[in-house]
Design an enzyme around this catalytic site. Sequence first.
Site, mmCIF file in Angstrom:
data_model
loop_
_atom_site.group_PDB
_atom_site.id
_atom_site.type_symbol
_atom_site.label_atom_id
_atom_site.label_comp_id
_atom_site.label_asym_id
_atom_site.label_seq_id
_atom_site.Cartn_x
_atom_site.Cartn_y
_atom_site.Cartn_z
ATOM 1 N N ASP A 73 51.311 41.912 42.002
ATOM 2 C CA ASP A 73 51.787 40.520 41.966
ATOM 3 C C ASP A 73 51.265 39.709 43.149
ATOM 4 O O ASP A 73 51.086 38.497 43.045
ATOM 5 C CB ASP A 73 53.317 40.465 41.928
ATOM 6 N N THR A 193 70.877 36.906 27.549
ATOM 7 C CA THR A 193 70.781 36.020 28.721
ATOM 8 C C THR A 193 72.169 35.780 29.317
ATOM 9 O O THR A 193 72.354 35.841 30.535
ATOM 10 C CB THR A 193 70.121 34.687 28.317
ATOM 11 N N CYS A 380 33.125 49.606 45.121
ATOM 12 C CA CYS A 380 33.705 50.728 45.864
ATOM 13 C C CYS A 380 33.212 52.059 45.282
ATOM 14 O O CYS A 380 32.036 52.368 45.438
ATOM 15 C CB CYS A 380 35.221 50.606 45.923
ATOM 16 N N GLY A 382 32.348 52.560 42.453
ATOM 17 C CA GLY A 382 31.223 52.140 41.608
ATOM 18 C C GLY A 382 29.930 52.055 42.408
ATOM 19 O O GLY A 382 28.869 52.497 41.954
ATOM 20 N N HIS A 506 35.969 45.433 48.219
ATOM 21 C CA HIS A 506 36.522 44.957 46.942
ATOM 22 C C HIS A 506 36.493 43.428 46.906
ATOM 23 O O HIS A 506 37.467 42.784 47.316
ATOM 24 C CB HIS A 506 37.974 45.413 46.801
ATOM 25 N N GLU A 508 36.908 41.572 44.496
ATOM 26 C CA GLU A 508 37.860 41.030 43.509
ATOM 27 C C GLU A 508 39.169 40.550 44.146
ATOM 28 O O GLU A 508 39.846 39.683 43.600
ATOM 29 C CB GLU A 508 38.152 42.059 42.406
HETATM 30 N N1 GLN Z 1 37.326 57.328 46.186
HETATM 31 C C1 GLN Z 1 36.394 56.565 46.936
HETATM 32 C C2 GLN Z 1 36.692 56.593 48.434
HETATM 33 O O1 GLN Z 1 37.757 56.977 48.830
HETATM 34 C C3 GLN Z 1 36.360 55.120 46.444
HETATM 35 C C4 GLN Z 1 37.649 54.389 46.577
HETATM 36 C C5 GLN Z 1 37.714 53.143 45.746
HETATM 37 O O2 GLN Z 1 36.979 52.971 44.779
HETATM 38 N N2 GLN Z 1 38.649 52.272 46.050
HETATM 39 O O3 GLN Z 1 35.852 56.245 49.238
#
Ligand code: GLN
Length: 527
Positions: A73, A193, A380, A382, A506, A508
């Site tokens: 959230d 409700t 990450c 990926g 990340h 995102e």
């Molecule tokens: N498992 C991987 C690491 O610890 C990647 C982590 C992830 O994708 N947030 O480095």
Amino acid sequence: MSGTFFIFVTGGVVSSLGKGIISSSIGKLLQSSGYRVTIQKFDPYINIDPGTLNPYEHGECYVTEDGMETDLDLGHYERFTGIRTTRRNSMTTGKIYQAVIDKERRGDYLGKTIQVVPHITDEIKRRIMANASEGEFDFIITEIGGTIGDIESAPFMEAIRQLRWELSGRTLSIHLTYIPYLRAAGELKTKPTQHSVKELQGMGIQPDILVLRTEKHLERGLLDKVASFCNVAKDCVIQSEDLPSIYEVPLNMHRQGLDARILEKFGLKQEPEHLQALAVWEDFVRKEKSLTDSVTVGLVGKYDLQDAYKSIRESLHIAGVHAGRKVEIRFVNSETFTPDALAGVDGIVICPGFGRRGIQGKIDAVRYAREHDLPCFGICLGMQMMVIEFARDVLGWADADSTEMNPKTAHNVIDLMEEQKKITAMGGTMRLGTYGCDLSEGSRVRNIYGCAHITERHRHRYEFNNACRADFEAAGMRCTGLNTENDLVEIVEIPTLRWFIGTQFHPEYATTVLQPHPLFLDFVKTL
Ligand code: GLN
């Protein structure tokens, strides 16, 4: 304006009503009216934080800039308002008990018997108020996780009851509940409700505003009936119908006067010029509704669940709206991956993750993308799979691996680095939160970001093994983003391909509705 106002958002009848979206919408509306707002989430579960919770149960783990692993959230809060949250914005029962027990061990309570009331409730109150200490905010919106009547949320309700009494006139209680439609009877039912509000009243909390979630439009008569049975003013019963996009919710709430009612309750004026800010939001929603051109992105991951990659999905969608393209997301299960799954896909995102499961599918998907010049965005884990695939196939290191998956491999291209061990020496083993990164001259990413230095959020343990960097660079995979402090590799790219970029961070987490992340925007535009 002096002093902070507190808004408490609770939920009744069933979970998953979208309290996070309502809280975010209230935040957006108050912000648009010119006020300084923050939104915080208090979760009644006993886990210390959501970091280790199974994505199947809780969806994605969101990370704040200051490195707190939180409920997803908080991602909505940031995307809606553009305001950055901090570790103070996320609290769980586990953390609250831990703090109280630590104080007890230190002797802070001077031998008193420690009880839920007042010790736990005092700690909850202290933490609800923590964001108010520096006078940064006019409004603090506190969303309480779970549903009224849950045993574990009782101390939170008691803390809210006390705060409402102590801060009289500076608090507001908003209760989100559900109006089910019984098809066989052809009727909408208000009884759940009524019960939910009774339960709340039984805990000493009279809601000021009710937001009714419903799949069907509610007529005025029904809203008035709820108002009279629940002791709430008629114009303070608002409906939240299902809408095609969550980003329409603030506008729907505004049309029904939710922001006006909140401001009235606090004796504040709605400044008409401030509402012009909402016009920018309306513009986004208008664009979102009128998308015709569409592209398909394959999301290569192991959790076939909407919430598991929430911020990535929203980042793609939001970037798509800004690029004038509807992004259709196709989940591609990495555990059963075959290249057929990518038929008709315009680009792929290789998702983050932990552990071995589904690893090979991610590597195979990267290989397909690299060999067929399909735009590929690795995030990450990926990015780590992009590196392993390149090492195995281009460098010819058949045993290349991550020490996370294969601790004994000779070619540990993804490894635990000494620098990283130092950074995480304070107990945790993950690199969490914001780190600086320098982008190399002439790189694709420097062009995309339009600057030489960026900061992005991390959540991982393993790193690109710098001992192999020269081999990768020589063979065509460039390390174009390096950690400002210690040269850890944060970005890799293959410049000869259409779009092949992997980020250890990340991106995102940083997307907001009005400011799409440059990497997602560029990726979507390329497709
Ligand atoms: N498992 C991987 C690491 O610890 C990647 C982590 C992830 O994708 N947030 O480095």
